[in-house]
Design a protein around this motif. Structure first.
Motif, mmCIF file in Angstrom:
data_model
loop_
_atom_site.group_PDB
_atom_site.id
_atom_site.type_symbol
_atom_site.label_atom_id
_atom_site.label_comp_id
_atom_site.label_asym_id
_atom_site.label_seq_id
_atom_site.Cartn_x
_atom_site.Cartn_y
_atom_site.Cartn_z
ATOM 1 N N ASP A 52 55.629 6.471 50.279
ATOM 2 C CA ASP A 52 57.088 6.558 50.359
ATOM 3 C C ASP A 52 57.748 5.268 49.874
ATOM 4 O O ASP A 52 58.776 5.304 49.199
ATOM 5 N N LEU A 53 57.142 4.121 50.165
ATOM 6 C CA LEU A 53 57.693 2.858 49.665
ATOM 7 C C LEU A 53 57.478 2.722 48.156
ATOM 8 O O LEU A 53 58.374 2.267 47.440
ATOM 9 N N VAL A 54 56.323 3.113 47.676
ATOM 10 C CA VAL A 54 56.050 3.058 46.234
ATOM 11 C C VAL A 54 57.105 3.861 45.484
ATOM 12 O O VAL A 54 57.638 3.409 44.460
ATOM 13 N N MET A 55 57.429 5.029 46.003
ATOM 14 C CA MET A 55 58.439 5.879 45.366
ATOM 15 C C MET A 55 59.806 5.179 45.361
ATOM 16 O O MET A 55 60.538 5.255 44.375
ATOM 17 N N GLN A 56 60.133 4.501 46.446
ATOM 18 C CA GLN A 56 61.400 3.772 46.498
ATOM 19 C C GLN A 56 61.423 2.641 45.469
ATOM 20 O O GLN A 56 62.426 2.438 44.786
ATOM 21 N N TYR A 57 60.312 1.926 45.344
ATOM 22 C CA TYR A 57 60.241 0.822 44.386
ATOM 23 C C TYR A 57 60.462 1.330 42.960
ATOM 24 O O TYR A 57 61.100 0.667 42.148
ATOM 25 N N GLN A 58 59.945 2.507 42.678
ATOM 26 C CA GLN A 58 60.111 3.081 41.344
ATOM 27 C C GLN A 58 61.568 3.433 41.058
ATOM 28 O O GLN A 58 61.962 3.577 39.909
ATOM 29 N N GLU A 59 62.356 3.552 42.095
ATOM 30 C CA GLU A 59 63.786 3.843 41.948
ATOM 31 C C GLU A 59 64.641 2.594 42.155
ATOM 32 O O GLU A 59 65.835 2.691 42.384
ATOM 33 N N TRP A 60 64.021 1.414 42.098
ATOM 34 C CA TRP A 60 64.703 0.139 42.273
ATOM 35 C C TRP A 60 65.329 -0.011 43.654
ATOM 36 O O TRP A 60 66.376 -0.630 43.812
ATOM 37 N N LYS A 61 64.712 0.571 44.645
ATOM 38 C CA LYS A 61 65.145 0.438 46.036
ATOM 39 C C LYS A 61 64.089 -0.392 46.746
ATOM 40 O O LYS A 61 62.922 -0.012 46.801
ATOM 41 N N TYR A 62 64.519 -1.521 47.282
ATOM 42 C CA TYR A 62 63.603 -2.443 47.941
ATOM 43 C C TYR A 62 64.104 -2.715 49.356
ATOM 44 O O TYR A 62 64.904 -3.620 49.577
ATOM 45 N N PRO A 63 63.628 -1.911 50.324
ATOM 46 C CA PRO A 63 64.084 -2.092 51.704
ATOM 47 C C PRO A 63 63.703 -3.478 52.234
ATOM 48 O O PRO A 63 62.723 -4.076 51.789
ATOM 49 N N ASN A 64 64.494 -3.936 53.153
ATOM 50 C CA ASN A 64 64.282 -5.248 53.746
ATOM 51 C C ASN A 64 63.250 -5.121 54.874
ATOM 52 O O ASN A 64 63.595 -5.089 56.047
ATOM 53 N N ASP A 65 61.973 -5.010 54.470
ATOM 54 C CA ASP A 65 60.894 -4.902 55.456
ATOM 55 C C ASP A 65 59.701 -5.737 54.995
ATOM 56 O O ASP A 65 59.612 -6.149 53.847
ATOM 57 N N GLU A 66 58.788 -5.975 55.910
ATOM 58 C CA GLU A 66 57.652 -6.867 55.647
ATOM 59 C C GLU A 66 56.784 -6.402 54.472
ATOM 60 O O GLU A 66 56.376 -7.214 53.632
ATOM 61 N N ALA A 122 65.641 -19.685 52.427
ATOM 62 C CA ALA A 122 65.877 -18.444 53.161
ATOM 63 C C ALA A 122 64.987 -18.286 54.385
ATOM 64 O O ALA A 122 65.380 -17.668 55.362
ATOM 65 N N SER A 123 63.777 -18.833 54.333
ATOM 66 C CA SER A 123 62.822 -18.584 55.406
ATOM 67 C C SER A 123 61.616 -19.487 55.241
ATOM 68 O O SER A 123 61.377 -20.035 54.160
ATOM 69 N N ASP A 124 60.826 -19.586 56.295
ATOM 70 C CA ASP A 124 59.538 -20.272 56.204
ATOM 71 C C ASP A 124 58.481 -19.348 55.625
ATOM 72 O O ASP A 124 57.408 -19.784 55.253
ATOM 73 N N ASP A 125 58.779 -18.066 55.536
ATOM 74 C CA ASP A 125 57.829 -17.052 55.070
ATOM 75 C C ASP A 125 57.949 -16.870 53.556
ATOM 76 O O ASP A 125 59.014 -16.542 53.039
ATOM 77 N N ALA A 126 56.833 -17.067 52.838
ATOM 78 C CA ALA A 126 56.830 -16.964 51.378
ATOM 79 C C ALA A 126 57.204 -15.566 50.900
ATOM 80 O O ALA A 126 57.834 -15.415 49.852
ATOM 81 N N CYS A 127 56.816 -14.538 51.641
ATOM 82 C CA CYS A 127 57.162 -13.166 51.251
ATOM 83 C C CYS A 127 58.673 -12.953 51.321
ATOM 84 O O CYS A 127 59.258 -12.341 50.424
ATOM 85 N N VAL A 128 59.285 -13.475 52.361
ATOM 86 C CA VAL A 128 60.737 -13.343 52.516
ATOM 87 C C VAL A 128 61.452 -14.096 51.400
ATOM 88 O O VAL A 128 62.418 -13.596 50.819
ATOM 89 N N ARG A 129 60.966 -15.281 51.053
ATOM 90 C CA ARG A 129 61.598 -16.053 49.975
ATOM 91 C C ARG A 129 61.515 -15.298 48.649
ATOM 92 O O ARG A 129 62.481 -15.267 47.886
ATOM 93 N N ALA A 130 60.374 -14.692 48.380
ATOM 94 C CA ALA A 130 60.214 -13.912 47.141
ATOM 95 C C ALA A 130 61.209 -12.758 47.119
ATOM 96 O O ALA A 130 61.881 -12.512 46.120
#
Length: 152
Positions: A52-66, A122-130
């Protein structure tokens, strides 16, 4: 799809200072759609991204989740545009987006730099910064997002 490759080559922690010698960036090789597809598969597999997330990414939708944060970090690292410790390489991102014609004094470079700097704090977390850097750029340049059928 071409822009997606370019954009993912783009984004995101500590930005290289303007006074740094940028000769190392001249050897950067712009990535292709083939590279993007391979990186996608690798990151989806490595991070166990649900369909379900892969499908969202293909539609340029990037939810704010880990999962999404770390997916974007993975893609950007594979594109050699982001490093968890150093952050975004603004020059490489710009080169990926505009190729050899990249003018590092133009408005796009300024926008990339702005987003990279904002992501760095933005954060100490590298994933969040990306994630923050990537989504910042999408907001600054929404017209670059391809319209269409999930072929991004």
């Amino acid at each position: 799809m071409k822009f997606f490759v370019a954009l993912l080559s783009f984004i995101f922690s500590v930005v290289i200072a303007d006074g740094v010698d940028h000769a190392e960036h001249s050897g950067y090789v712009v990535k292709t759609n083939v590279d993007l597809l391979r990186y996608r598969e690798e990151c989806v597999s490595q991070l166990n991204i649900p369909l379900d997330l892969v499908m969202q990414y293909q539609e340029w939708k990037y939810p704010n989740d880990e999962k999404t944060h770390c997916y974007l970090k993975c893609i950007l690292e594979k594109f050699e545009l982001y490093d968890a410790e150093k952050g975004f390489d603004v020059y490489r991102v710009h080169h990926q987006l505009e190729g050899d014609k990249a003018d590092h004094t133009n408005a796009m470079h300024v926008a990339i730099d702005k987003c990279a700097k904002e992501a760095a704090v933005a954060s100490d977390d590298a994933c969040v910064r990306a994630y923050r850097g990537f989504t910042c750029f999408l907001m600054d340049y929404p017209h670059l997002i391809p319209a269409g059928n999930g072929s991004k």
